[in-house]
Design a protein around this motif. Structure first.
Motif, PDB file in Angstrom:
ATOM      1  N   MET A 133      33.258  11.987  32.878  1.00 21.26           N
ATOM      2  CA  MET A 133      33.589  12.544  31.560  1.00 21.26           C
ATOM      3  C   MET A 133      32.913  11.709  30.467  1.00 21.26           C
ATOM      4  SD  MET A 133      37.349  13.135  29.878  1.00 21.26           S
ATOM      5  CE  MET A 133      37.528  13.779  28.220  1.00 21.26           C
ATOM      6  N   LEU A 134      32.238  12.397  29.530  1.00 17.48           N
ATOM      7  CA  LEU A 134      31.557  11.704  28.448  1.00 17.48           C
ATOM      8  C   LEU A 134      32.564  11.168  27.445  1.00 17.48           C
ATOM      9  CD1 LEU A 134      28.581  14.154  27.783  1.00 17.48           C
ATOM     10  CD2 LEU A 134      28.512  11.960  28.975  1.00 17.48           C
ATOM     11  N   SER A 135      32.243  10.027  26.846  1.00 23.44           N
ATOM     12  CA  SER A 135      33.126   9.423  25.848  1.00 23.44           C
ATOM     13  C   SER A 135      32.308   9.043  24.624  1.00 23.44           C
ATOM     14  CB  SER A 135      33.800   8.168  26.429  1.00 23.44           C
ATOM     15  OG  SER A 135      34.496   7.468  25.405  1.00 23.44           O
ATOM     16  N   ASN A 136      32.958   9.168  23.454  1.00 26.34           N
ATOM     17  CA  ASN A 136      32.277   8.758  22.218  1.00 26.34           C
ATOM     18  C   ASN A 136      32.628   7.332  21.841  1.00 26.34           C
ATOM     19  OD1 ASN A 136      34.899   9.082  21.412  1.00 26.34           O
ATOM     20  ND2 ASN A 136      34.456  10.339  19.620  1.00 26.34           N
ATOM     21  N   ARG A 137      33.210   6.619  22.796  1.00 30.21           N
ATOM     22  CA  ARG A 137      33.598   5.230  22.540  1.00 30.21           C
ATOM     23  C   ARG A 137      32.654   4.295  23.300  1.00 30.21           C
ATOM     24  NH1 ARG A 137      38.536   4.825  20.119  1.00 30.21           N
ATOM     25  NH2 ARG A 137      39.823   6.713  20.090  1.00 30.21           N
ATOM     26  N   LEU A 138      32.064   3.381  22.556  1.00 30.87           N
ATOM     27  CA  LEU A 138      31.163   2.404  23.163  1.00 30.87           C
ATOM     28  C   LEU A 138      31.466   1.057  22.537  1.00 30.87           C
ATOM     29  CD1 LEU A 138      28.703   2.137  25.105  1.00 30.87           C
ATOM     30  CD2 LEU A 138      27.232   2.391  23.101  1.00 30.87           C
ATOM     31  N   THR A 139      31.890   0.112  23.324  1.00 34.46           N
ATOM     32  CA  THR A 139      32.257  -1.193  22.793  1.00 34.46           C
ATOM     33  C   THR A 139      31.006  -1.989  22.429  1.00 34.46           C
ATOM     34  OG1 THR A 139      32.248  -2.357  24.910  1.00 34.46           O
ATOM     35  CG2 THR A 139      34.274  -1.200  24.299  1.00 34.46           C
ATOM     36  N   ILE A 140      31.200  -2.996  21.579  1.00 37.20           N
ATOM     37  CA  ILE A 140      30.100  -3.869  21.188  1.00 37.20           C
ATOM     38  C   ILE A 140      29.518  -4.581  22.403  1.00 37.20           C
ATOM     39  CG2 ILE A 140      29.533  -5.977  19.927  1.00 37.20           C
ATOM     40  CD1 ILE A 140      29.673  -3.468  18.208  1.00 37.20           C
ATOM     41  N   ASP A 141      30.370  -5.016  23.304  1.00 37.78           N
ATOM     42  CA  ASP A 141      29.898  -5.702  24.502  1.00 37.78           C
ATOM     43  C   ASP A 141      29.041  -4.779  25.360  1.00 37.78           C
ATOM     44  OD1 ASP A 141      31.107  -8.044  23.779  1.00 37.78           O
ATOM     45  OD2 ASP A 141      32.939  -7.662  24.933  1.00 37.78           O
ATOM     46  N   GLU A 142      29.473  -3.527  25.490  1.00 32.17           N
ATOM     47  CA  GLU A 142      28.707  -2.559  26.280  1.00 32.17           C
ATOM     48  C   GLU A 142      27.352  -2.279  25.631  1.00 32.17           C
ATOM     49  OE1 GLU A 142      32.290   0.126  28.278  1.00 32.17           O
ATOM     50  OE2 GLU A 142      31.554   0.594  26.252  1.00 32.17           O
ATOM     51  N   LEU A 143      27.362  -2.129  24.301  1.00 33.20           N
ATOM     52  CA  LEU A 143      26.130  -1.859  23.576  1.00 33.20           C
ATOM     53  C   LEU A 143      25.171  -3.051  23.663  1.00 33.20           C
ATOM     54  CD1 LEU A 143      24.537   0.068  21.758  1.00 33.20           C
ATOM     55  CD2 LEU A 143      25.688  -0.937  19.778  1.00 33.20           C
ATOM     56  N   SER A 144      25.720  -4.244  23.531  1.00 33.54           N
ATOM     57  CA  SER A 144      24.890  -5.449  23.607  1.00 33.54           C
ATOM     58  C   SER A 144      24.238  -5.569  24.970  1.00 33.54           C
ATOM     59  CB  SER A 144      25.737  -6.693  23.313  1.00 33.54           C
ATOM     60  OG  SER A 144      26.224  -6.670  21.989  1.00 33.54           O
ATOM     61  N   GLU A 145      25.007  -5.288  26.000  1.00 33.07           N
ATOM     62  CA  GLU A 145      24.471  -5.370  27.359  1.00 33.07           C
ATOM     63  C   GLU A 145      23.359  -4.341  27.563  1.00 33.07           C
ATOM     64  OE1 GLU A 145      26.012  -5.087  32.009  1.00 33.07           O
ATOM     65  OE2 GLU A 145      27.457  -5.031  30.345  1.00 33.07           O
ATOM     66  N   LEU A 146      23.568  -3.147  27.002  1.00 36.69           N
ATOM     67  CA  LEU A 146      22.577  -2.081  27.128  1.00 36.69           C
ATOM     68  C   LEU A 146      21.300  -2.450  26.372  1.00 36.69           C
ATOM     69  CD1 LEU A 146      21.967   0.823  28.083  1.00 36.69           C
ATOM     70  CD2 LEU A 146      22.935   1.633  25.915  1.00 36.69           C
ATOM     71  N   MET A 147      21.427  -2.957  25.141  1.00 39.31           N
ATOM     72  CA  MET A 147      20.263  -3.291  24.324  1.00 39.31           C
ATOM     73  C   MET A 147      19.494  -4.479  24.885  1.00 39.31           C
ATOM     74  SD  MET A 147      21.285  -2.660  20.325  1.00 39.31           S
ATOM     75  CE  MET A 147      22.613  -3.867  20.324  1.00 39.31           C
ATOM     76  N   ASN A 148      20.202  -5.445  25.442  1.00 38.67           N
ATOM     77  CA  ASN A 148      19.545  -6.650  25.959  1.00 38.67           C
ATOM     78  C   ASN A 148      18.834  -6.403  27.285  1.00 38.67           C
ATOM     79  OD1 ASN A 148      20.386  -8.083  23.758  1.00 38.67           O
ATOM     80  ND2 ASN A 148      22.135  -9.035  24.779  1.00 38.67           N
ATOM     81  N   GLY A 149      19.238  -5.351  27.991  1.00 39.17           N
ATOM     82  CA  GLY A 149      18.611  -5.044  29.263  1.00 39.17           C
ATOM     83  C   GLY A 149      18.909  -6.102  30.312  1.00 39.17           C
ATOM     84  N   ASN A 150      18.303  -5.948  31.478  1.00 42.82           N
ATOM     85  CA  ASN A 150      18.530  -6.952  32.535  1.00 42.82           C
ATOM     86  C   ASN A 150      17.348  -7.899  32.692  1.00 42.82           C
ATOM     87  OD1 ASN A 150      16.579  -5.498  33.980  1.00 42.82           O
ATOM     88  ND2 ASN A 150      18.110  -4.304  35.109  1.00 42.82           N
ATOM     89  N   GLY A 151      16.267  -7.617  31.967  1.00 39.48           N
ATOM     90  CA  GLY A 151      15.111  -8.516  31.982  1.00 39.48           C
ATOM     91  C   GLY A 151      14.296  -8.487  33.255  1.00 39.48           C
ATOM     92  N   LYS A 152      14.471  -7.449  34.099  1.00 44.41           N
ATOM     93  CA  LYS A 152      13.821  -7.450  35.402  1.00 44.41           C
ATOM     94  C   LYS A 152      12.622  -6.509  35.504  1.00 44.41           C
ATOM     95  CE  LYS A 152      18.027  -8.831  37.870  1.00 44.41           C
ATOM     96  NZ  LYS A 152      19.017  -8.460  38.912  1.00 44.41           N
ATOM     97  N   SER A 153      12.511  -5.548  34.602  1.00 50.26           N
ATOM     98  CA  SER A 153      11.374  -4.620  34.672  1.00 50.26           C
ATOM     99  C   SER A 153      10.104  -5.331  34.199  1.00 50.26           C
ATOM    100  CB  SER A 153      11.632  -3.388  33.800  1.00 50.26           C
ATOM    101  OG  SER A 153      11.576  -3.743  32.420  1.00 50.26           O
ATOM    102  N   ASP A 154       8.956  -4.794  34.600  1.00 52.51           N
ATOM    103  CA  ASP A 154       7.688  -5.394  34.179  1.00 52.51           C
ATOM    104  C   ASP A 154       7.574  -5.398  32.658  1.00 52.51           C
ATOM    105  OD1 ASP A 154       7.062  -5.841  36.769  1.00 52.51           O
ATOM    106  OD2 ASP A 154       5.490  -4.321  36.922  1.00 52.51           O
ATOM    107  N   TYR A 155       8.053  -4.327  32.039  1.00 54.05           N
ATOM    108  CA  TYR A 155       8.024  -4.244  30.566  1.00 54.05           C
ATOM    109  C   TYR A 155       8.780  -5.422  29.955  1.00 54.05           C
ATOM    110  CZ  TYR A 155       8.969  -2.401  25.857  1.00 54.05           C
ATOM    111  OH  TYR A 155       9.067  -2.242  24.501  1.00 54.05           O
TER     112      TYR A 155
END
Length: 253
Positions: free
Chosen positions: A1-23
């Motif tokens: 189910m889609l949610s319109n709630r996104l925590t700051i921690d979740e957003l930060s993790e998404l924006m920072n990425g995991n650093g593993k792709s070649d890009y």
């Protein structure tokens, strides 16, 4: 189910990425995106934008300064096409500097005061990118004049007037003029931002009155290029009259 709630921690993790792709590995995004203050340590929402804008400006100055160093190299090699090409890139970096600062125009004066408390006596004049730009520009100007044997205003008069042709040296002069013009626009845009955030009659965090910045804006990196225009216009004015009769006063035959 889609949610319109996104925590700051979740957003930060998404924006920072995991650093593993070649890009991410090539661009070192993990390091780059860790250079900003953590969200829970920000004094207000404007601070992240204030910090990002000034960090981005340092990167654009780095691009600008490397372009100018390349121009200096090509001046010494007398590679005129590369000189002009790299000037175009330098001008684009300057335009990016001008556009980036506009992000902060929406910052409120009240909220900026909270940010200001965290800056110590920091000043944009302490920017390593800005200071390097001033030094490199001086070196570049000396290399240019040495290459073309330019010693005084009379040499510029030949380029722009008495021996004028639309050649490489003229075009390079105009590239320097554009660099200078965009430099002054950059200073002006910062003064206007200061006016929007603390007022033009306020004192900087070093104790200087903001209006003192207008003296710096009035200066040019390459004053001869502006002086020659005034000199030529003055000479032409003596030929056709400094003050002309209005077209409406001339008789129609």
């Amino acid at each position: 189910m889609l949610s319109n709630r996104l925590t700051i921690d979740e957003l930060s993790e998404l924006m920072n990425g995991n650093g593993k792709s070649d890009y991410e590995i090539y661009l070192k995004t993990k390091d780059l995106l860790s250079l900003q203050t953590n969200y829970n340590e920000l004094c207000n929402a404007d601070e992240i934008h204030f910090q990002l804008v000034h960090q981005a400006e340092e990167l654009f100055f780095k691009s600008l300064n490397f372009s100018l160093l390349e121009i200096n190299k090509y001046l010494l090699e007398k590679n005129y096409q590369r000189i002009i090409s790299n000037f175009k890139r330098a001008h684009k970096a300057q335009e990016c500097l001008l556009k980036t600062i506009e992000i902060l125009h929406s910052m409120s004066p009240r909220e900026y005061q909270d940010i200001r408390l965290k800056l110590g006596n920091g000043s944009g004049q302490d920017s390593p990118g800005f200071k390097s730009f001033l030094k490199i520009s001086t070196t570049l100007w000396l290399s240019f004049k040495e290459l073309f044997g330019i010693h005084d205003i009379l040499d510029f008069e030949k380029i722009y007037h008495t021996e004028y042709v639309h050649n490489d040296v003229y075009l390079i002069c105009e590239c320097f003029l554009e660099l200078d013009d965009l430099y002054n626009k950059f200073l002006y845009s910062h003064m206007k931002l200061i006016g929007r955030s603390i007022g033009l009659q306020a004192h900087s965090m070093k104790g200087n009155v903001v209006t003192n910045l207008t003296n710096r804006i009035a200066r040019s990196l390459f004053p001869e290029l502006w002086e020659i225009r005034s000199k030529m216009t003055s000479e032409w004015g003596h030929q056709y009259g400094v003050v002309r009769d209005s077209l409406s006063s001339q008789k129609v035959i």
